[in-house]
Motif scaffolding. Structure first.
Motif, PDB file in Angstrom:
ATOM      1  N   TRP A   1     -12.498 -18.376 -49.841  1.00 56.33           N
ATOM      2  CA  TRP A   1     -13.197 -18.007 -48.601  1.00 56.33           C
ATOM      3  C   TRP A   1     -14.134 -16.829 -48.804  1.00 56.33           C
ATOM      4  N   TRP A   2     -13.841 -15.949 -49.772  1.00 57.49           N
ATOM      5  CA  TRP A   2     -14.787 -14.867 -50.069  1.00 57.49           C
ATOM      6  C   TRP A   2     -16.115 -15.477 -50.505  1.00 57.49           C
ATOM      7  N   ARG A   3     -15.988 -16.497 -51.353  1.00 56.36           N
ATOM      8  CA  ARG A   3     -17.216 -17.078 -51.906  1.00 56.36           C
ATOM      9  C   ARG A   3     -18.011 -17.797 -50.816  1.00 56.36           C
ATOM     10  N   ILE A   4     -17.303 -18.478 -49.898  1.00 59.98           N
ATOM     11  CA  ILE A   4     -17.997 -19.189 -48.820  1.00 59.98           C
ATOM     12  C   ILE A   4     -18.726 -18.170 -47.927  1.00 59.98           C
ATOM     13  N   VAL A   5     -17.972 -17.123 -47.540  1.00 57.77           N
ATOM     14  CA  VAL A   5     -18.591 -16.119 -46.661  1.00 57.77           C
ATOM     15  C   VAL A   5     -19.742 -15.435 -47.393  1.00 57.77           C
ATOM     16  N   GLY A   6     -19.494 -15.159 -48.692  1.00 59.26           N
ATOM     17  CA  GLY A   6     -20.547 -14.527 -49.488  1.00 59.26           C
ATOM     18  C   GLY A   6     -21.791 -15.408 -49.523  1.00 59.26           C
ATOM     19  N   GLY A   7     -21.602 -16.755 -49.663  1.00 58.99           N
ATOM     20  CA  GLY A   7     -22.722 -17.708 -49.698  1.00 58.99           C
ATOM     21  C   GLY A   7     -23.474 -17.688 -48.369  1.00 58.99           C
ATOM     22  N   VAL A   8     -22.687 -17.692 -47.285  1.00 62.05           N
ATOM     23  CA  VAL A   8     -23.308 -17.666 -45.953  1.00 62.05           C
ATOM     24  C   VAL A   8     -24.147 -16.394 -45.800  1.00 62.05           C
ATOM     25  N   GLN A   9     -23.591 -15.291 -46.268  1.00 57.86           N
ATOM     26  CA  GLN A   9     -24.307 -14.018 -46.171  1.00 57.86           C
ATOM     27  C   GLN A   9     -25.639 -14.086 -46.931  1.00 57.86           C
ATOM     28  N   TRP A  10     -25.576 -14.661 -48.123  1.00 60.86           N
ATOM     29  CA  TRP A  10     -26.832 -14.799 -48.892  1.00 60.86           C
ATOM     30  C   TRP A  10     -27.825 -15.662 -48.129  1.00 60.86           C
ATOM     31  N   LEU A  11     -27.297 -16.742 -47.545  1.00 62.04           N
ATOM     32  CA  LEU A  11     -28.160 -17.682 -46.841  1.00 62.04           C
ATOM     33  C   LEU A  11     -28.882 -17.000 -45.672  1.00 62.04           C
ATOM     34  N   VAL A  12     -28.090 -16.252 -44.855  1.00 61.20           N
ATOM     35  CA  VAL A  12     -28.720 -15.629 -43.684  1.00 61.20           C
ATOM     36  C   VAL A  12     -29.656 -14.504 -44.110  1.00 61.20           C
ATOM     37  N   THR A  13     -29.288 -13.860 -45.200  1.00 62.61           N
ATOM     38  CA  THR A  13     -30.159 -12.789 -45.692  1.00 62.61           C
ATOM     39  C   THR A  13     -31.478 -13.397 -46.184  1.00 62.61           C
ATOM     40  N   LEU A  14     -31.333 -14.562 -46.874  1.00 63.01           N
ATOM     41  CA  LEU A  14     -32.531 -15.248 -47.358  1.00 63.01           C
ATOM     42  C   LEU A  14     -33.429 -15.613 -46.176  1.00 63.01           C
ATOM     43  N   THR A  15     -32.780 -16.073 -45.110  1.00 64.57           N
ATOM     44  CA  THR A  15     -33.533 -16.447 -43.906  1.00 64.57           C
ATOM     45  C   THR A  15     -34.329 -15.237 -43.413  1.00 64.57           C
ATOM     46  N   ALA A  16     -33.651 -14.077 -43.353  1.00 66.47           N
ATOM     47  CA  ALA A  16     -34.325 -12.872 -42.878  1.00 66.47           C
ATOM     48  C   ALA A  16     -35.480 -12.500 -43.802  1.00 66.47           C
ATOM     49  N   VAL A  17     -35.235 -12.664 -45.116  1.00 66.10           N
ATOM     50  CA  VAL A  17     -36.275 -12.312 -46.097  1.00 66.10           C
ATOM     51  C   VAL A  17     -37.484 -13.232 -45.927  1.00 66.10           C
ATOM     52  N   VAL A  18     -37.191 -14.533 -45.681  1.00 66.64           N
ATOM     53  CA  VAL A  18     -38.304 -15.474 -45.478  1.00 66.64           C
ATOM     54  C   VAL A  18     -39.113 -15.045 -44.250  1.00 66.64           C
TER      55      VAL A  18
ATOM     56  N   PRO B   1     -42.100 -16.029 -31.884  1.00 65.61           N
ATOM     57  CA  PRO B   1     -42.689 -16.664 -33.062  1.00 65.61           C
ATOM     58  C   PRO B   1     -41.605 -16.912 -34.119  1.00 65.61           C
ATOM     59  N   LEU B   2     -41.756 -17.992 -34.854  1.00 67.12           N
ATOM     60  CA  LEU B   2     -40.713 -18.417 -35.809  1.00 67.12           C
ATOM     61  C   LEU B   2     -40.386 -17.348 -36.865  1.00 67.12           C
ATOM     62  N   PRO B   3     -41.390 -16.691 -37.506  1.00 63.98           N
ATOM     63  CA  PRO B   3     -41.034 -15.696 -38.539  1.00 63.98           C
ATOM     64  C   PRO B   3     -40.178 -14.579 -37.961  1.00 63.98           C
ATOM     65  N   THR B   4     -40.548 -14.114 -36.762  1.00 68.64           N
ATOM     66  CA  THR B   4     -39.751 -13.046 -36.139  1.00 68.64           C
ATOM     67  C   THR B   4     -38.332 -13.537 -35.894  1.00 68.64           C
ATOM     68  N   LEU B   5     -38.237 -14.775 -35.434  1.00 65.75           N
ATOM     69  CA  LEU B   5     -36.905 -15.338 -35.172  1.00 65.75           C
ATOM     70  C   LEU B   5     -36.082 -15.393 -36.464  1.00 65.75           C
ATOM     71  N   LEU B   6     -36.774 -15.827 -37.557  1.00 67.59           N
ATOM     72  CA  LEU B   6     -36.051 -15.910 -38.839  1.00 67.59           C
ATOM     73  C   LEU B   6     -35.558 -14.527 -39.259  1.00 67.59           C
ATOM     74  N   LEU B   7     -36.475 -13.523 -39.146  1.00 64.63           N
ATOM     75  CA  LEU B   7     -36.093 -12.172 -39.584  1.00 64.63           C
ATOM     76  C   LEU B   7     -34.941 -11.619 -38.745  1.00 64.63           C
ATOM     77  N   LEU B   8     -35.171 -11.614 -37.437  1.00 69.94           N
ATOM     78  CA  LEU B   8     -34.145 -11.001 -36.575  1.00 69.94           C
ATOM     79  C   LEU B   8     -32.849 -11.805 -36.582  1.00 69.94           C
ATOM     80  N   GLY B   9     -33.026 -13.159 -36.537  1.00 66.34           N
ATOM     81  CA  GLY B   9     -31.823 -14.034 -36.544  1.00 66.34           C
ATOM     82  C   GLY B   9     -31.021 -13.833 -37.811  1.00 66.34           C
ATOM     83  N   GLY B  10     -31.746 -13.761 -38.944  1.00 76.02           N
ATOM     84  CA  GLY B  10     -31.049 -13.586 -40.230  1.00 76.02           C
ATOM     85  C   GLY B  10     -30.284 -12.279 -40.249  1.00 76.02           C
ATOM     86  N   LEU B  11     -31.009 -11.213 -39.800  1.00 74.02           N
ATOM     87  CA  LEU B  11     -30.356  -9.903 -39.820  1.00 74.02           C
ATOM     88  C   LEU B  11     -29.148  -9.881 -38.898  1.00 74.02           C
ATOM     89  N   LEU B  12     -29.348 -10.390 -37.679  1.00 71.80           N
ATOM     90  CA  LEU B  12     -28.240 -10.376 -36.711  1.00 71.80           C
ATOM     91  C   LEU B  12     -27.060 -11.223 -37.185  1.00 71.80           C
TER      92      LEU B  12
END
Ligand SMILES: Nc1nc2c(ncn2[C@@H]2O[C@H](COP(=O)(O)OP(=O)(O)OP(=O)(O)O)[C@@H](O)[C@H]2O)c(=O)[nH]1
Ligand SMILES: [Mg+2]
Length: 561
Positions: free
Chosen positions: A441-458, A486-497
């Motif tokens: 479960w650490w790895r799954i949560v860690g993966g999710v964290q990377w994913l949302v962070t990637l979203t914010a970075v995009v 706007p979609l980029p703002t949503l990606l950034l804020l959504g990812g961070l949140l």
């Protein structure tokens, strides 16, 4: 009366035959006893038993066809006169000056050869050995063949050397004829120092009232009765009691007959040794008692010991560190990637204790990890608690044992105290603390964290690119709108949140799992520490308890007549 000495007294009968094999078995039991208690009981208490085992071995190996009888008594009672009268020769000087006999004289009926080894052992000088050759007397003396009669010095002597000689010989001879005379038969020293001490040798004891001719004939039975009463109080009930007159052959018949019977039975040596074993067993009885030993230290004391060992070994500190390490490692694996790197900079709590950290986890815990931990040394309070717990284990284990044993149990419990700190450290270092594997479960949560962070970075990248294009005056990007945003703002804020949300949701789970990891580690450490307690404290105690049981059984066998 159910103790061993009591049983010895109950079965004691003067006319009982002693089976040599049974006697040897009893001596073997005494030897087993001595082996069992070796190093556990004070040597001084065991001297009589060692002496008997050694003496009996030698006596049984020497001639069993000979019977060594000693004439013992106060000076002037007439020992030498009786000796000469029996031998019908003037072998030992009889005197008016007291004491007369200073060295033991021996007279052997039958050939001297077989008797010589025995006399060497008894310690009669060759020049004081005489042979009563039966060839001179036709067959008169054959009934005494095999008799070695000793004329001892006086036991109440003013000469210390006489007393020592008598005491030494009384320990070796097969039978004792106590010679008393009408004047001194009631002397305290005769009864208190000698006859009473011989009460376990009743069946190899004869008492003669010599110089009976000095009493008016009607007085003899009265004096014999009085002497019998004194012998009863000495514990010598039933021993043969005879009146003798050394100066008149008719006054020697009773004693001669008694000696002939003794020689014919060939039992005196065995009975004497059996009496010696009885005496030794009775003396040891108090040391061993009849307690039923516990199988081991009781559970309450062991639990106390384990608690004290855990404290001294630092189990609470290590399990706390496991909890913190779990949080640390889980945080590093599942936390918000933006701050994860910063977490990694902080030291791992377990590695600070030099316990296997995440990178060491693949290494097998080996002896080389020994004593390499930096678990804090036990405090003075923990050390004293451990001392008390060990004492309690010993006290409880020895509670039922006779007074001679608790000391031995306590010594055993503390015998490896010096090795305990290293052993505990090794046990802690060698315990699998359960943090080797990163949970899925650490790895799954860690993966999710990377994913949302990637979203914010995009989202951030997209916004940054739009800004740069705007600054350069280039055509703006086409920003799709999601609702009003706007979609980029949503990606950034959504990812961070989402990252923060996942971190917030994970935190209580990590805390709960860390507590479980701590409990599991504490459990494993406690088991290992208890194993150390078993090996270093309880096993030595059990060995002593086992020795006690062996000693008790051996003594019971030795008491069996
Ligand atoms: N009347 C009488 N006198 C005896 C008898 N037995 C011994 N005597 C005398 O008692 C005295 C002491 O006798 P010993 O035979 O030397 O006595 P002992 O016990 O050997 O004495 P120590 O060698 O000093 O221990 C001597 O004068 C003997 O003659 C006896 O049965 N009747
Ligand atoms: Mg004498």
């Amino acid at each position: 009366m159910n103790n061993i000495a009591g049983r010895v007294r109950e079965v004691f009968r003067g006319d009982q035959r002693v089976d040599p094999d049974a006697l040897i078995a009893r001596l073997e039991a005494v030897r087993r006893f001595l082996t069992a208690v070796d190093g556990l009981l004070p040597d001084s208490d065991l001297v009589p038993a060692h002496t008997v085992v050694e003496r009996a071995g030698t006596r049984l190996a020497l001639s069993r066809d000979h019977t060594v009888v000693a004439l013992a008594g106060a000076t002037g009672s007439g020992k030498s006169s009786l000796f000469n009268a029996l031998a019908q020769l003037e072998l030992s000087p009889v005197g008016v000056r007291r004491p007369t006999t200073g060295v033991t004289h021996a007279c052997v009926w039958g050939p001297l050869e077989g008797a010589n080894h025995l006399l060497d052992w008894v310690g009669v000088l060759p020049r004081h050995r005489f042979v009563r050759e039966s060839a001179l007397d036709a067959d008169d003396e054959t009934a005494l063949h095999g008799l070695i009669l000793l004329d001892l010095p006086d036991f109440d002597s003013v000469q210390r050397s006489h007393r020592l000689e008598v005491d030494r010989l009384l320990g070796l001879v097969d039978q004792v004829v106590w010679v008393v005379d009408p004047q001194k038969y009631a002397d305290r020293v005769v009864h208190d120092s000698y006859l009473r001490e011989f009460h376990r040798h009743r069946d190899v004891t004869v008492v003669v009232l010599n110089q009976a001719d000095r009493l008016p004939p009607p007085e003899v039975p009265r004096v014999l009765d009085d002497l019998r009463r004194l012998l009863d109080t000495d514990g010598l009930t039933g021993v043969p009691l005879l009146a003798t007159t050394a100066i008149d052959p008719a006054g020697m018949v009773g004693l001669r007959n008694a000696l002939e019977r003794t020689v014919a039975e060939r039992q005196a040596a065995l009975r004497r040794l059996a009496g010696d074993v009885d005496t030794v067993v009775a003396g040891l009885d108090e040391l061993v008692g009849s307690a039923r030993p516990t199988r081991g230290p009781d559970d309450g004391a062991v639990a106390g010991l384990n608690r004290a060992l855990a404290g001294a070994a630092g189990v609470p500190a290590v399990s706390e560190a496991v909890e913190r390490a779990y949080r640390h490692r889980a945080g590093a694996a599942t936390g918000w990637p933006v701050v994860r790197g910063w977490r990694r900079l902080r030291p791992d709590p377990l590695r600070r204790l030099h316990l296997p950290g995440p990178t060491d986890a693949t290494d097998e815990p080996t002896e080389s990890l020994v004593a390499a931990t930096s678990v804090p040394d036990p405090t003075a309070a923990q050390r004293s608690a451990l001392g008390l717990a060990i004492r309690a284990v010993a006290d409880r284990a020895a509670a039922e044992l006779p007074a001679a044993w608790p000391g031995a149990v306590t010594t055993a419990a503390r015998s490896r105290l010096g090795d305990l700190p290293d052993a505990l450290d090794r046990a802690i270092a060698g315990t699998d603390l359960g943090l080797d594997h990163r949970p899925l479960w650490w790895r799954i949560v860690g993966g999710v964290q990377w994913l949302v962070t990637l979203t914010a970075v995009v989202g951030l990248g997209w916004l940054a690119l739009g800004y740069v294009l705007r600054v350069l005056g280039l055509p703006a990007l086409d920003n799709p709108m999601v609702g009003q945003v706007p979609l980029p703002t949503l990606l950034l804020l959504g990812g961070l949140l989402a990252g923060l949300l996942v971190a917030a949701l994970t935190r209580p789970v990590v805390r709960w799992a860390a507590r479980r990891a701590k409990a599991r580690a504490r459990q494993r450490l406690t088991v290992r520490v208890a194993e150390v307690g078993e090996e270093y404290v309880l096993a030595p105690v059990r060995i002593v308890l086992g020795s006690y049981a062996q000693a008790r059984d051996a003594l019971r066998d030795a008491a069996r007549r």
